[in-house]
Design an enzyme around this catalytic site. Structure first.
Site, PDB file in Angstrom:
ATOM      1  N   THR A 127       9.415  -8.521  -7.577  1.00  0.00           N
ATOM      2  CA  THR A 127       9.794  -7.459  -8.506  1.00  0.00           C
ATOM      3  C   THR A 127      11.238  -7.611  -8.972  1.00  0.00           C
ATOM      4  O   THR A 127      12.088  -8.126  -8.221  1.00  0.00           O
ATOM      5  CB  THR A 127       9.631  -6.083  -7.811  1.00  0.00           C
ATOM      6  OG1 THR A 127      10.311  -5.090  -8.574  1.00  0.00           O
ATOM      7  CG2 THR A 127      10.216  -6.069  -6.406  1.00  0.00           C
ATOM      8  N   TYR A 139      12.254  -0.141  -1.159  1.00  0.00           N
ATOM      9  CA  TYR A 139      11.171  -0.885  -1.823  1.00  0.00           C
ATOM     10  C   TYR A 139      11.650  -2.291  -2.201  1.00  0.00           C
ATOM     11  O   TYR A 139      11.026  -3.290  -1.841  1.00  0.00           O
ATOM     12  CB  TYR A 139      10.694  -0.124  -3.077  1.00  0.00           C
ATOM     13  CG  TYR A 139       9.802  -0.961  -3.959  1.00  0.00           C
ATOM     14  CD1 TYR A 139       8.522  -1.322  -3.539  1.00  0.00           C
ATOM     15  CD2 TYR A 139      10.245  -1.425  -5.213  1.00  0.00           C
ATOM     16  CE1 TYR A 139       7.706  -2.123  -4.341  1.00  0.00           C
ATOM     17  CE2 TYR A 139       9.439  -2.212  -6.017  1.00  0.00           C
ATOM     18  CZ  TYR A 139       8.167  -2.563  -5.579  1.00  0.00           C
ATOM     19  OH  TYR A 139       7.374  -3.360  -6.370  1.00  0.00           O
TER      20      TYR A 139
HETATM   21  N1  LIG Z   1       3.467  -1.932 -11.342  1.00  0.00           N
HETATM   22  C1  LIG Z   1       4.635  -2.515 -11.594  1.00  0.00           C
HETATM   23  O1  LIG Z   1       5.278  -2.244 -12.642  1.00  0.00           O
HETATM   24  C2  LIG Z   1       5.191  -3.549 -10.639  1.00  0.00           C
HETATM   25  C3  LIG Z   1       6.455  -4.094 -10.908  1.00  0.00           C
HETATM   26  C4  LIG Z   1       6.967  -5.065 -10.055  1.00  0.00           C
HETATM   27  C5  LIG Z   1       6.219  -5.501  -8.973  1.00  0.00           C
HETATM   28  N2  LIG Z   1       5.005  -4.951  -8.709  1.00  0.00           N
HETATM   29  C6  LIG Z   1       4.256  -5.452  -7.543  1.00  0.00           C
HETATM   30  O2  LIG Z   1       2.920  -5.706  -7.942  1.00  0.00           O
HETATM   31  C7  LIG Z   1       2.033  -5.506  -6.848  1.00  0.00           C
HETATM   32  C8  LIG Z   1       0.863  -4.673  -7.309  1.00  0.00           C
HETATM   33  O3  LIG Z   1       1.320  -3.421  -7.797  1.00  0.00           O
HETATM   34  P1  LIG Z   1       0.366  -2.410  -8.563  1.00  0.00           P
HETATM   35  O4  LIG Z   1       1.148  -1.764  -9.627  1.00  0.00           O
HETATM   36  O5  LIG Z   1      -0.913  -3.072  -8.904  1.00  0.00           O
HETATM   37  O6  LIG Z   1       0.135  -1.312  -7.411  1.00  0.00           O
HETATM   38  P2  LIG Z   1      -1.212  -0.619  -6.902  1.00  0.00           P
HETATM   39  O7  LIG Z   1      -0.797   0.485  -5.981  1.00  0.00           O
HETATM   40  O8  LIG Z   1      -2.092  -0.259  -8.064  1.00  0.00           O
HETATM   41  O9  LIG Z   1      -1.918  -1.794  -6.104  1.00  0.00           O
HETATM   42  C9  LIG Z   1      -1.607  -2.103  -4.766  1.00  0.00           C
HETATM   43  C10 LIG Z   1      -2.932  -2.346  -4.046  1.00  0.00           C
HETATM   44  O10 LIG Z   1      -2.660  -2.767  -2.717  1.00  0.00           O
HETATM   45  C11 LIG Z   1      -3.527  -2.054  -1.828  1.00  0.00           C
HETATM   46  N3  LIG Z   1      -2.852  -2.022  -0.527  1.00  0.00           N
HETATM   47  C12 LIG Z   1      -1.652  -1.466  -0.227  1.00  0.00           C
HETATM   48  N4  LIG Z   1      -1.348  -1.689   1.069  1.00  0.00           N
HETATM   49  C13 LIG Z   1      -2.364  -2.427   1.594  1.00  0.00           C
HETATM   50  C14 LIG Z   1      -2.631  -2.965   2.878  1.00  0.00           C
HETATM   51  N5  LIG Z   1      -1.790  -2.778   3.902  1.00  0.00           N
HETATM   52  N6  LIG Z   1      -3.756  -3.682   3.050  1.00  0.00           N
HETATM   53  C15 LIG Z   1      -4.637  -3.877   2.047  1.00  0.00           C
HETATM   54  N7  LIG Z   1      -4.440  -3.373   0.793  1.00  0.00           N
HETATM   55  C16 LIG Z   1      -3.325  -2.641   0.578  1.00  0.00           C
HETATM   56  C17 LIG Z   1      -3.720  -0.708  -2.478  1.00  0.00           C
HETATM   57  O11 LIG Z   1      -4.885  -0.022  -2.069  1.00  0.00           O
HETATM   58  C18 LIG Z   1      -3.809  -1.093  -3.965  1.00  0.00           C
HETATM   59  O12 LIG Z   1      -5.115  -1.406  -4.353  1.00  0.00           O
HETATM   60  C19 LIG Z   1       2.863  -4.895  -5.727  1.00  0.00           C
HETATM   61  O13 LIG Z   1       3.140  -5.912  -4.784  1.00  0.00           O
HETATM   62  C20 LIG Z   1       4.142  -4.448  -6.421  1.00  0.00           C
HETATM   63  O14 LIG Z   1       5.242  -4.522  -5.540  1.00  0.00           O
HETATM   64  C21 LIG Z   1       4.472  -3.977  -9.515  1.00  0.00           C
END
Ligand SMILES: NC(=O)c1ccc[n+]([C@@H]2O[C@H](COP(=O)([O-])OP(=O)(O)OC[C@H]3O[C@@H](n4cnc5c(N)ncnc54)[C@H](O)[C@@H]3O)[C@@H](O)[C@H]2O)c1
Length: 329
Positions: free
Chosen positions: A117, A141
């Site tokens: 991120t 985070y």
């Molecule tokens: N959304 C953004 O703008 C953004 C920006 C930068 C980085 N990210 C990174 O992208 C990744 C995905 O983010 P997202 O927006 O899709 O979030 P999200 O919450 O929609 O998806 C995360 C998924 O991980 C699952 N999860 C969480 N902990 C878990 C565990 N211990 N075991 C199994 N499953 C687990 C959740 O149920 C969910 O389905 C993350 O790693 C986040 O740090 C997202």
């Protein structure tokens, strides 16, 4: 040969699953459904419901399905929650990533693609932000993700797996074919919140801070379409399969939009002039966060196909509308 997508029932992971299936890959999703949705995983993929920290489960899954690669999306992602619950964030994002990596090493996994991120940069002194600038995350985070990046680098060096860490900027939009989108009710992403306001699901929208040193005083961010981001992962996978070296790359377009500009586009596309309140700054919001975005193009040959804010907003609104119908039925 199959790829394990941790967090594949979530927003970005579900788009990755769609792109993988579209090109005929064998996909296994590992998700505890803490913020993801079972229905976001297409039937063509195998869904293993469980915790990435459960090493017996992960090692069994790797062996049973012949997993050779992991795309690791699973995490908790809400910055203010990480401030109030740092131990929960370090446990889920860092400690359980360690467990996942150990399972990967034991199972002979060859390649890992990691969701990092822009939060690892904190409040960078320059914009656009190059990958090699000093890393200075300002919340648990961001630190939980940076520690995972470091671990991945160390594990790769010691155990011979290869990886690409992708540092996402602001992820937005929805699958252009309407198959997935951002579905979390409590998401704080600007385009999601503005879309909900346009559809009358929120009373309005707050703009936090109007006195930043930006052209219109509101924060500037680099919004990347979630499908372009998923395809960056495919390009990373191809790079690693071809024997490519470890990489850490920004994922953005290198072009920023202010909060006010985004709100205007959502109003134009939806045709709804929803209420907007000008509110004080929040802690920890840098004025501008825009990716220096050339390295991913030169290293992976990635080319965005949806780098158009109107398209991003149009598809985000369409997804919000279909979610509303789903939740009403
Ligand atoms: N959304 C953004 O703008 C953004 C920006 C930068 C980085 N990210 C990174 O992208 C990744 C995905 O983010 P997202 O927006 O899709 O979030 P999200 O919450 O929609 O998806 C995360 C998924 O991980 C699952 N999860 C969480 N902990 C878990 C565990 N211990 N075991 C199994 N499953 C687990 C959740 O149920 C969910 O389905 C993350 O790693 C986040 O740090 C997202």
């Amino acid at each position: 040969m199959a790829i394990l997508v941790s967090g594949g029932a979530g927003y970005i992971g579900s788009h990755m699953v769609l792109e993988l299936l579209d090109r005929g890959e064998k996909v296994v999703v590992l998700d505890d459904l803490s913020t993801g949705f079972w229905w976001a995983v297409p039937q063509e993929a195998t869904l293993v419901r469980g915790d990435m920290g459960d090493q017996a489960l992960v090692e069994r899954t790797i062996a049973e399905h012949g997993i050779t690669e992991i795309a690791h999306f699973a995490a908790r992602i809400v910055v203010p929650d990480s401030v109030s619950d740092p131990l929960g964030y370090y446990l889920n994002n860092t400690v359980k990533t360690r467990a996942l990596l150990e399972s990967a090493v034991r199972g002979g996994v060859k390649h890992v693609i990691f969701s990092s991120t822009a939060a690892v940069y904190g409040e960078p002194p320059v914009s656009p932000v190059p990958e090699e600038i000093a890393l200075n995350p300002i919340n648990p985070y961001g630190r939980s993700k940076l520690m995972s990046e470091w671990m991945l680098g160390d594990v790769a060096r010691a155990h011979g797996l290869t990886y690409v860490a992708l540092r996402y900027f602001n992820v937005a939009g929805a699958d252009p074919r309407g198959r997935s989108g951002q579905s979390s009710a409590n998401a704080t992403h600007l385009i999601k919140v503005a879309s909900q306001a346009a559809l009358g699901q929120r009373a309005g929208l707050d703009i936090f801070g109007t006195d930043y040193a930006t052209p219109d005083g509101t924060c500037v961010r680099d919004y990347i379409h979630v499908t372009d981001l998923a395809r960056a992962h495919l390009a990373a996978l191809d790079h690693l399969r071809a024997g490519g070296e470890n990489l850490t790359l920004n994922c953005g377009y290198g072009r920023g939009y202010s909060v006010k500009e985004v709100v205007e586009v959502v109003k134009q596309v939806s045709g709804v002039d929803f209420p907007v309140r000008l509110s004080p700054r929040r802690d920890g919001d840098p004025a501008a966060l825009v990716a220096k975005a050339d390295r991913i193009r030169s290293e992976l040959g990635w080319q965005p196909e949806h780098d158009d804010l109107t398209e991003i907003v149009t598809q985000a609104l369409a997804w919000e509308e279909s979610l509303r119908k789903r939740n009403a039925s």
